[in-house]
Design a protein around this motif. Structure first.
Motif: not given
Length: 126
Positions: A56-57, A65-68, A70-76, A116-122
């Motif tokens: 699932r991750i 994983k790539y969407m997570l 790219n949306a948060t600008k992190t590496r997993i 997406r909602t949380v990242v846009s608020r951030l």
């Protein structure tokens, strides 16, 4: 000093599984952090349930994983039962919460909509 930086870069790259450019970025930039946790820290899973949570991750062909990332600008990095995150403090918290939701069994679409909602608020806040 130089020798210790090279050693730190190698440690981050080899022990945690990040790429060399990510390891160098951790050393060079002040606001990048590395966070690690086990899937068992969120929920104790055994057998097929563990492999489903990892799936699932990762998502099909790594899309979730790539969407997570790219949306948060992190590496997993997914390494067996270990999850390693690289990014700013606030973004790591957001992506960690999203990964925890995925581990607990929430559908990927619902998690991504919330993300997406949380990242846009951030992004609006900064």
């Amino acid at each position: 000093m130089l020798r210790s930086l090279v050693g730190s870069e190698m440690c981050i790259r080899d022990r945690l599984g990040f790429e060399m450019k990510d390891a160098i970025a951790v050393i060079r930039m002040d606001d990048l952090y590395v966070d690690s946790f086990d899937l068992d820290d969120v929920k104790v899973l055994r057998g097929d349930h563990l492999s489903r949570a990892i799936g699932r991750i990762a998502g099909k062909d790594g899309k979730t994983k790539y969407m997570l990332e790219n949306a948060t600008k992190t590496r997993i990095v997914l390494a067996d039962k270990h999850v390693h995150l690289l990014g700013s403090h606030s973004k790591i918290k957001v992506v960690r919460d999203a990964i925890c939701d995925l581990i607990m069994g929430s559908p990927a679409g619902k998690v991504m909509t919330k993300l997406r909602t949380v990242v846009s608020r951030l992004n609006d806040r900064f």
